[in-house]
Design a protein around this motif. Structure first.
Motif, PDB file in Angstrom:
ATOM      1  N   GLY A 178       0.808  -1.209   0.000  1.00 45.29           N
ATOM      2  CA  GLY A 178       0.000   0.000   0.000  1.00 45.29           C
ATOM      3  C   GLY A 178       0.841   1.258   0.000  1.00 45.29           C
ATOM      4  O   GLY A 178       0.517   2.236  -0.673  1.00 45.29           O
ATOM      5  N   CYS A 179       1.940   1.250   0.764  1.00 38.91           N
ATOM      6  CA  CYS A 179       2.832   2.417   0.794  1.00 38.91           C
ATOM      7  C   CYS A 179       3.454   2.647  -0.580  1.00 38.91           C
ATOM      8  O   CYS A 179       3.592   3.784  -1.035  1.00 38.91           O
ATOM      9  CB  CYS A 179       3.929   2.209   1.841  1.00 38.91           C
ATOM     10  N   GLU A 180       3.848   1.563  -1.229  1.00 42.33           N
ATOM     11  CA  GLU A 180       4.399   1.678  -2.578  1.00 42.33           C
ATOM     12  C   GLU A 180       3.366   2.287  -3.519  1.00 42.33           C
ATOM     13  O   GLU A 180       3.658   3.204  -4.292  1.00 42.33           O
ATOM     14  CB  GLU A 180       4.809   0.296  -3.098  1.00 42.33           C
ATOM     15  N   ALA A 181       2.142   1.746  -3.451  1.00 43.55           N
ATOM     16  CA  ALA A 181       1.082   2.223  -4.340  1.00 43.55           C
ATOM     17  C   ALA A 181       0.751   3.686  -4.055  1.00 43.55           C
ATOM     18  O   ALA A 181       0.538   4.478  -4.976  1.00 43.55           O
ATOM     19  CB  ALA A 181      -0.164   1.351  -4.172  1.00 43.55           C
ATOM     20  N   ALA A 182       0.710   4.049  -2.776  1.00 39.07           N
ATOM     21  CA  ALA A 182       0.387   5.425  -2.400  1.00 39.07           C
ATOM     22  C   ALA A 182       1.415   6.403  -2.963  1.00 39.07           C
ATOM     23  O   ALA A 182       1.078   7.457  -3.508  1.00 39.07           O
ATOM     24  CB  ALA A 182       0.312   5.553  -0.883  1.00 39.07           C
ATOM     25  N   LEU A 211       4.296   0.207   9.066  1.00 40.69           N
ATOM     26  CA  LEU A 211       5.136  -0.976   9.236  1.00 40.69           C
ATOM     27  C   LEU A 211       5.815  -1.040  10.606  1.00 40.69           C
ATOM     28  O   LEU A 211       6.906  -1.590  10.751  1.00 40.69           O
ATOM     29  CB  LEU A 211       6.197  -1.026   8.127  1.00 40.69           C
ATOM     30  N   GLN A 212       5.155  -0.521  11.611  1.00 35.13           N
ATOM     31  CA  GLN A 212       5.739  -0.444  12.948  1.00 35.13           C
ATOM     32  C   GLN A 212       6.038  -1.827  13.522  1.00 35.13           C
ATOM     33  O   GLN A 212       7.091  -2.046  14.127  1.00 35.13           O
ATOM     34  CB  GLN A 212       4.793   0.308  13.892  1.00 35.13           C
ATOM     35  N   ARG A 213       5.105  -2.757  13.328  1.00 31.61           N
ATOM     36  CA  ARG A 213       5.301  -4.095  13.899  1.00 31.61           C
ATOM     37  C   ARG A 213       6.477  -4.824  13.265  1.00 31.61           C
ATOM     38  O   ARG A 213       7.128  -5.641  13.911  1.00 31.61           O
ATOM     39  CB  ARG A 213       4.026  -4.925  13.729  1.00 31.61           C
ATOM     40  N   ARG A 214       6.757  -4.508  12.012  1.00 35.46           N
ATOM     41  CA  ARG A 214       7.839  -5.209  11.320  1.00 35.46           C
ATOM     42  C   ARG A 214       9.186  -4.547  11.543  1.00 35.46           C
ATOM     43  O   ARG A 214      10.200  -5.212  11.742  1.00 35.46           O
ATOM     44  CB  ARG A 214       7.533  -5.286   9.822  1.00 35.46           C
ATOM     45  N   PHE A 215       9.226  -3.196  11.517  1.00 31.91           N
ATOM     46  CA  PHE A 215      10.511  -2.499  11.540  1.00 31.91           C
ATOM     47  C   PHE A 215      10.728  -1.564  12.727  1.00 31.91           C
ATOM     48  O   PHE A 215      11.827  -1.064  12.918  1.00 31.91           O
ATOM     49  CB  PHE A 215      10.682  -1.692  10.247  1.00 31.91           C
ATOM     50  N   GLY A 216       9.690  -1.315  13.523  1.00 27.72           N
ATOM     51  CA  GLY A 216       9.853  -0.428  14.661  1.00 27.72           C
ATOM     52  C   GLY A 216       9.532   1.024  14.341  1.00 27.72           C
ATOM     53  O   GLY A 216       9.322   1.392  13.185  1.00 27.72           O
ATOM     54  N   VAL A 217       9.514   1.855  15.393  1.00 24.32           N
ATOM     55  CA  VAL A 217       9.101   3.251  15.259  1.00 24.32           C
ATOM     56  C   VAL A 217      10.109   4.083  14.475  1.00 24.32           C
ATOM     57  O   VAL A 217       9.737   4.900  13.630  1.00 24.32           O
ATOM     58  CB  VAL A 217       8.874   3.886  16.653  1.00 24.32           C
ATOM     59  N   ASP A 218      11.412   3.896  14.741  1.00 24.16           N
ATOM     60  CA  ASP A 218      12.427   4.718  14.076  1.00 24.16           C
ATOM     61  C   ASP A 218      12.364   4.579  12.556  1.00 24.16           C
ATOM     62  O   ASP A 218      12.369   5.569  11.815  1.00 24.16           O
ATOM     63  CB  ASP A 218      13.831   4.349  14.575  1.00 24.16           C
ATOM     64  N   VAL A 219      12.309   3.332  12.100  1.00 25.13           N
ATOM     65  CA  VAL A 219      12.228   3.103  10.655  1.00 25.13           C
ATOM     66  C   VAL A 219      10.892   3.616  10.127  1.00 25.13           C
ATOM     67  O   VAL A 219      10.818   4.218   9.058  1.00 25.13           O
ATOM     68  CB  VAL A 219      12.395   1.607  10.328  1.00 25.13           C
ATOM     69  N   GLY A 220       9.822   3.403  10.922  1.00 23.76           N
ATOM     70  CA  GLY A 220       8.504   3.872  10.509  1.00 23.76           C
ATOM     71  C   GLY A 220       8.452   5.373  10.310  1.00 23.76           C
ATOM     72  O   GLY A 220       7.807   5.870   9.379  1.00 23.76           O
ATOM     73  N   GLU A 221       9.138   6.103  11.181  1.00 22.43           N
ATOM     74  CA  GLU A 221       9.174   7.569  11.044  1.00 22.43           C
ATOM     75  C   GLU A 221       9.903   7.983   9.772  1.00 22.43           C
ATOM     76  O   GLU A 221       9.536   8.977   9.129  1.00 22.43           O
ATOM     77  CB  GLU A 221       9.845   8.183  12.275  1.00 22.43           C
ATOM     78  N   ARG A 222      10.924   7.224   9.392  1.00 20.06           N
ATOM     79  CA  ARG A 222      11.628   7.520   8.143  1.00 20.06           C
ATOM     80  C   ARG A 222      10.715   7.266   6.947  1.00 20.06           C
ATOM     81  O   ARG A 222      10.759   7.993   5.953  1.00 20.06           O
ATOM     82  CB  ARG A 222      12.894   6.668   8.034  1.00 20.06           C
ATOM     83  N   ILE A 223       9.877   6.219   7.063  1.00 17.42           N
ATOM     84  CA  ILE A 223       8.933   5.916   5.981  1.00 17.42           C
ATOM     85  C   ILE A 223       7.898   7.023   5.861  1.00 17.42           C
ATOM     86  O   ILE A 223       7.511   7.414   4.758  1.00 17.42           O
ATOM     87  CB  ILE A 223       8.262   4.549   6.221  1.00 17.42           C
ATOM     88  N   VAL A 224       7.441   7.561   7.013  1.00 10.49           N
ATOM     89  CA  VAL A 224       6.495   8.688   6.986  1.00 10.49           C
ATOM     90  C   VAL A 224       7.108   9.867   6.253  1.00 10.49           C
ATOM     91  O   VAL A 224       6.450  10.534   5.441  1.00 10.49           O
ATOM     92  CB  VAL A 224       6.097   9.114   8.422  1.00 10.49           C
ATOM     93  N   LYS A 225       8.406  10.123   6.519  1.00  9.69           N
ATOM     94  CA  LYS A 225       9.113  11.223   5.846  1.00  9.69           C
ATOM     95  C   LYS A 225       9.191  10.973   4.332  1.00  9.69           C
ATOM     96  O   LYS A 225       8.968  11.885   3.519  1.00  9.69           O
ATOM     97  CB  LYS A 225      10.523  11.355   6.425  1.00  9.69           C
ATOM     98  N   MET A 226       9.487   9.745   3.960  1.00  9.05           N
ATOM     99  CA  MET A 226       9.565   9.392   2.545  1.00  9.05           C
ATOM    100  C   MET A 226       8.209   9.570   1.864  1.00  9.05           C
ATOM    101  O   MET A 226       8.114  10.087   0.749  1.00  9.05           O
ATOM    102  CB  MET A 226      10.046   7.945   2.385  1.00  9.05           C
ATOM    103  N   LEU A 227       7.142   9.136   2.558  1.00 10.89           N
ATOM    104  CA  LEU A 227       5.797   9.277   2.004  1.00 10.89           C
ATOM    105  C   LEU A 227       5.422  10.749   1.864  1.00 10.89           C
ATOM    106  O   LEU A 227       4.856  11.168   0.854  1.00 10.89           O
ATOM    107  CB  LEU A 227       4.789   8.560   2.897  1.00 10.89           C
ATOM    108  N   SER A 228       5.772  11.525   2.895  1.00 11.37           N
ATOM    109  CA  SER A 228       5.470  12.956   2.864  1.00 11.37           C
ATOM    110  C   SER A 228       6.185  13.640   1.710  1.00 11.37           C
ATOM    111  O   SER A 228       5.609  14.477   1.008  1.00 11.37           O
ATOM    112  CB  SER A 228       5.861  13.597   4.193  1.00 11.37           C
ATOM    113  N   ASP A 229       7.456  13.280   1.513  1.00 10.41           N
ATOM    114  CA  ASP A 229       8.224  13.851   0.404  1.00 10.41           C
ATOM    115  C   ASP A 229       7.601  13.503  -0.943  1.00 10.41           C
ATOM    116  O   ASP A 229       7.735  14.240  -1.915  1.00 10.41           O
ATOM    117  CB  ASP A 229       9.671  13.361   0.450  1.00 10.41           C
TER     118      ASP A 229
END
Length: 268
Positions: A112-116, A136-154
């Motif tokens: 879904g993140c890829e598609a979004a 993806l918090q359960r798979r990678f944790g909060v730190d990685v998840g926050e980086r993904i949020v930044k990537m999505l926002s960008d």
């Protein structure tokens, strides 16, 4: 050799659906051309639903009542999308096939993140709603998840975390908080569940919702094999049974099952 497929399309690779095709990039989806199946004496029957397996008669029976005998049978039904269990949930799309990708979908899981991100890149206003604080918090944790949020926002994607969907409506979704998120298309990225219905009905051994197979992909019935998401397979290197949900392992397991069934035993 005969292949029965519920999908009306020629066999294709699913990973590029969210990585390339949905993004408007050129994607080579076909695994083989129609001519390949003919040249290799493979009887490909598309758009057919298998109703049950008669292990005593060694037959596969379709929903239309057609009986197909087998010497060896390989089960590779994959997983079925978990429905969005809220009022109006049936209105949401799920990215599980080529037809879904054509319908233009987005969701909140890894795919879904890829598609979004792809849709946002095409200028589509896109929002992800997820129960986790970050993706993806359960798979990678909060730190990685926050980086993904930044990537999505960008990429232009709005992320709403720690939220659940109360209902799907014609104009978007209603959150449990009472907030409404507008959207012309709603997609449920609610995960998948191994489709073991045929195996269960046939009396094959299962465990934790998966078909138990040995290192040769053989089930509890020595004439039936299974490969892919549906299996709890013994991995020789690991020395134990392993659940694997990656397409590369599914392809490898299919190769092991096919070669073993053809009389050339292989191990996963």
């Amino acid at each position: 050799m005969r292949i029965l497929s519920a999908d009306p399309a020629l066999p294709y690779a699913k990973p590029p659906l969210s990585k390339d095709y949905l993004c408007g990039r050129r994607a080579n989806l076909d695994l083989h051309s129609a001519g390949w199946f003919e040249r290799n004496d493979v009887d490909l029957i598309r758009g057919v639903t298998v109703d049950r397996i008669d292990v005593e008669a060694r037959e596969v029976i379709t929903a239309g009542g057609v009986h197909y005998p087998y010497w060896h049978l390989v089960l590779a039904p994959g997983s079925a999308a978990v429905p969005l269990a809220v009022p109006g949930g049936a209105l949401a799309h799920q990215l599980r096939s080529f037809a879904d990708a054509v319908a233009l979908v987005v969701g909140a899981g890894l795919i879904g993140c890829e598609a979004a991100a792809c849709l946002a890149g095409l200028g589509v206003a896109t929002t992800i709603v997820a129960p986790e604080i970050v993706p993806l918090q359960r798979r990678f944790g909060v730190d990685v998840g926050e980086r993904i949020v930044k990537m999505l926002s960008d990429a232009g994607v709005r992320f709403i975390g720690a939220s659940s969907v109360a209902a799907v409506e014609d104009a978007g979704v209603l959150l449990a908080s009472g907030e409404t998120v507008d959207g012309d298309v709603v997609v449920a990225a609610t995960g998948v569940r191994p489709d073991i219905r045929l195996a269960t009905a046939a009396g094959l051994a299962t465990e934790d919702g998966r078909i138990v197979v040995d290192e040769h992909m053989r089930t509890s019935d020595r004439n039936i094999y299974a490969a892919g998401d549906v299996t709890l397979a013994y991995n020789v290197a690991a020395g134990r049974s392993v659940v694997s949900e990656h397409w590369r392992d599914a392809a490898q397991q299919g190769l092991v099952a096919g070669l073993t069934a053809a009389g050339f035993p292989q191990s996963w």
